[in-house]
Each structure stands twice: as C-alpha cells, then as structure tokens.
Design a protein around this motif. Structure first.
Motif, PDB file in Angstrom:
ATOM      1  N   ARG A  17       0.830  -1.201   0.000  1.00  0.00           N
ATOM      2  CA  ARG A  17       0.000   0.000   0.000  1.00  0.00           C
ATOM      3  C   ARG A  17       0.864   1.251   0.000  1.00  0.00           C
ATOM      4  N   LEU A  18       0.206   2.358  -0.243  1.00  0.00           N
ATOM      5  CA  LEU A  18       0.921   3.635  -0.267  1.00  0.00           C
ATOM      6  C   LEU A  18       1.611   3.896   1.069  1.00  0.00           C
ATOM      7  N   GLY A  19       0.926   3.512   2.141  1.00  0.00           N
ATOM      8  CA  GLY A  19       1.503   3.743   3.463  1.00  0.00           C
ATOM      9  C   GLY A  19       2.834   3.030   3.670  1.00  0.00           C
ATOM     10  N   ILE A  21       4.943   2.250   1.182  1.00  0.00           N
ATOM     11  CA  ILE A  21       5.931   2.879   0.296  1.00  0.00           C
ATOM     12  C   ILE A  21       6.358   4.217   0.874  1.00  0.00           C
ATOM     13  N   LEU A  23       4.826   8.432   1.098  1.00  0.00           N
ATOM     14  CA  LEU A  23       4.579   9.468   0.100  1.00  0.00           C
ATOM     15  C   LEU A  23       5.868   9.910  -0.566  1.00  0.00           C
ATOM     16  N   SER A  24       6.920  10.042   0.229  1.00  0.00           N
ATOM     17  CA  SER A  24       8.146  10.635  -0.313  1.00  0.00           C
ATOM     18  C   SER A  24       8.974   9.644  -1.106  1.00  0.00           C
ATOM     19  N   ASN A  25       8.473   8.421  -1.284  1.00  0.00           N
ATOM     20  CA  ASN A  25       9.130   7.485  -2.191  1.00  0.00           C
ATOM     21  C   ASN A  25       8.274   7.195  -3.409  1.00  0.00           C
ATOM     22  N   PHE A  26       7.125   7.836  -3.475  1.00  0.00           N
ATOM     23  CA  PHE A  26       6.206   7.575  -4.580  1.00  0.00           C
ATOM     24  C   PHE A  26       6.333   8.704  -5.596  1.00  0.00           C
ATOM     25  N   ALA A  27       6.957   8.387  -6.715  1.00  0.00           N
ATOM     26  CA  ALA A  27       7.294   9.412  -7.705  1.00  0.00           C
ATOM     27  C   ALA A  27       6.100  10.261  -8.150  1.00  0.00           C
ATOM     28  N   PRO A  28       4.945   9.666  -8.458  1.00  0.00           N
ATOM     29  CA  PRO A  28       3.838  10.525  -8.913  1.00  0.00           C
ATOM     30  C   PRO A  28       3.426  11.548  -7.858  1.00  0.00           C
ATOM     31  N   TYR A  29       3.447  11.137  -6.597  1.00  0.00           N
ATOM     32  CA  TYR A  29       3.124  12.103  -5.539  1.00  0.00           C
ATOM     33  C   TYR A  29       4.117  13.263  -5.550  1.00  0.00           C
ATOM     34  N   LEU A  30       5.390  12.934  -5.581  1.00  0.00           N
ATOM     35  CA  LEU A  30       6.412  13.986  -5.560  1.00  0.00           C
ATOM     36  C   LEU A  30       6.273  14.907  -6.771  1.00  0.00           C
ATOM     37  N   ARG A  33       3.342  17.195  -6.430  1.00  0.00           N
ATOM     38  CA  ARG A  33       3.566  18.230  -5.439  1.00  0.00           C
ATOM     39  C   ARG A  33       4.534  19.301  -5.962  1.00  0.00           C
TER      40      ARG A  33
END
Lengths: 163, 163
Positions: A17-19, A21, A23-30, A33
């Motif tokens: 899950r995202l949790g 991974i 947030l700061s390792n998930f490229a699309p999130y970065l 942002r």
DNA sequence: CAAAATAATATGCATTTGCAATTATAAATC
DNA sequence: GATTTATAATTGCAAATGCATATTATTTTG
C-alpha cells in the motif's frame, strides 16, 4: 525498493500500500507536489500579464512549434480541447495568436503565435527560468541531465499520440 | 546543456528562449505533460468510485499520515484550501473521513480516514499502481531510485512549509 | 491585559473547467 | 457515389475552482 510490485518474491505478491511505500518514495506524488508549486508560483506572475495557465502553455508550445491544429496543440499544452478552444478565443482577440484555416482540410484551424504573443511570453520567461533554477538549485548538471533523460522515457511510456 | 543559464560564459548571458532549449529538454514541461496524462488516466477510474482528484489526493495522504489539520492536508495533497474544505465536506458526508476538533487549538479540525475511506482507496490503488508501472516501464530500478532521489531534492528546494 | 496581528476554516461569487452534444467536414464502406 | 463512420472545433450547461472575505480562535505586542 522502488519497484513497487515484485520486490520480494516472484509473482503476485500482495501489492504494497501507499503507506508502506511512503509518500516521499512515490514518484507521482512527488511530481504532483513539485509541479503544483511550480504552477502556483507562476500563476501569480501570469495574472499580472492577463494570462492563465492554459493560455501560457499554449503560447509556450507555439513559441517552439508553430501553426499547430487545435487538437494537436491541446495535447502538447496538456489542456483539455474545449478549454483550449476558449483560451484561444481570448488569445486571438488579444492579438497574441493568429488562426489560419488549414489549406487542405477545412475542418482544421491552425494556430500561430504573433509577435505580441512572443513578447508576452518573453515577459514571463524570466520568471519561468527563475522558478526552474530554484527547483534545480544545487542539483549538478549531470544529475539534471539524467533526470531529463528519465522524464523523456516516461513521456514515451505514457503518451497516447505520436507527438 | 541542461543548466539553462550560464551555459557558455560567466555572467549575465542572454537567457536562452524555450525554443532554443526545446520542449523535450525542459523538465517542467515534461513533468506537466507526464502528470497530466497520469491524472487524466486516473480520473476515469475515480469517477466510477464517485471520487475526484482532490478527494482522492486527500484520501491518499490520510492513508499515510493521519489526523491532519485541514491546512496541512491541503499542502500535502496539493489542493487549494478552499477546494479541500468543500471536498472534505463531501468525503465526511460519505463517511470516508472523520472530523475531530483539535483538543488544544479549537480553530483546528483534524481529519482522519475511516475504514470506508481506506476501502475506497484500496479499490483505486491497483489502478494507481498500474499507471505507475506503465510510466516506469523498462526503466531499471537504479534509474528509478536516482529519479526519486532527485525529486526529493527538488521538493526540498521548492517547498514553502516544513512538511 | 487590552488591542492588534496572525492563523484555521468556511463561504460568497465570478470564472473556469470538463463532459456531452452539436455542427461541419472528411474518410471509409457498401 | 450515397450512406455510414470518424475527426476537428465549438458550445451549452452543471459542477468545480480560486480568490477574496468572513468568522472564530489564538498569539503577539505595546
């Protein structure tokens, strides 16, 4: 650790899950942002020039590739076709772009940037560069190059058009 | 070639224009275009679940960091505060998030994801992973890692908050 | 500690957006 | 070559967005 599935075993592991991974390792999130900040920073400058994000994007693309059909411009500019249609209306009435009928296909309207359009973009360009430089501050040239190379591969992977 | 100013000489060269750099060498353009596709692809899946981009982003962040004040959530989720306020209204009435008053500061409302909210996100998550994997198709793990590392630096450069 | 400045959230409102449908033209098919 | 299908662009409309402001609570300052 960055390949989201298949990290540990061979096949059909439960997808982390995202949790897990982060947030700061998930490229699309970065990317969302960072681009959110980039676009918000620029919007302020654009407002002063009477421009919006779609208008600015259209001008930016047209400054590089001229005489584009509206549908194609929408893809390059990452703007919905109907939104772009209305943005072009305004840009044209402000004299920043020109509309020419395609000589061979009368459904098509080709859009070109005018001198006034280039001048407007030139006014914005220093801000775009400034925000860009802030974004890549202290990131060395080779790393920037590698980053862009990866981005180019990614665009190829997700693009749905030939352009 | 990727350092936009200062490429040739020491100081205050004329800034190259976008046309000289080329769209496909300008990182912000590539990032906007890739994320435009990513977000558009996901929007389709979200619609089926009654979600919008702001709602989905809020849920995604809350699945990692819980009990956030709305203002902070807005930054993490890259959504305007007023837009988020309204999205949360709907998420709460759909039972996907919970609103709790902050015990020490009565101006603050802290938002938490509910079980139903996690379930909704779980339904979307496979699509997010699928689009992610498509995006990074044929990009090796080390390159992905390097890419994320650069993104993390960039976020640090542009962020205006401590979080 | 009263007054002013700051902060968190919500809301009014005009504008923008995206989707679906429309119009006009071109290409494909029978 | 007439009819169906596909494509380009515009437009109607409901919903979403962003900005400025309002409201309430907290912190700072004189």
């Amino acid at each position: 650790m960055n390949d989201i599935k298949s990290a540990v075993s061979e096949k059909s592991e439960p997808i982390p899950r995202l949790g897990e991974i982060g947030l700061s390792n998930f490229a699309p999130y970065l990317m969302n942002r960072i681009m959110g900040r980039y676009n918000a920073d620029l919007r302020q400058e654009m407002t002063g020039l009477g421009l919006t994000t779609p208008k600015m994007r259209a001008l930016a693309v047209l400054s590089v590739i001229d005489a584009l059909p509206i549908t194609e411009l929408a893809v390059y500019a990452v703007v919905e076709q109907s939104t772009l249609s209305r943005s072009l209306e305004q840009l044209a009435s402000d004299g920043l772009v020109r509309r020419d009928p395609d000589p061979t296909d009368s459904r098509v309207t080709r859009i070109s940037i005018t001198e006034a359009g280039r001048a407007a973009l030139d006014q914005l360009w220093p801000s775009m560069v400034r925000v860009y430089e802030q974004m890549f501050k202290d990131i060395p040239a080779e790393e920037r190059q590698a980053f862009v190379t990866t981005l180019q591969k990614m665009l190829n992977n997700v693009r749905k058009h030939d352009f």
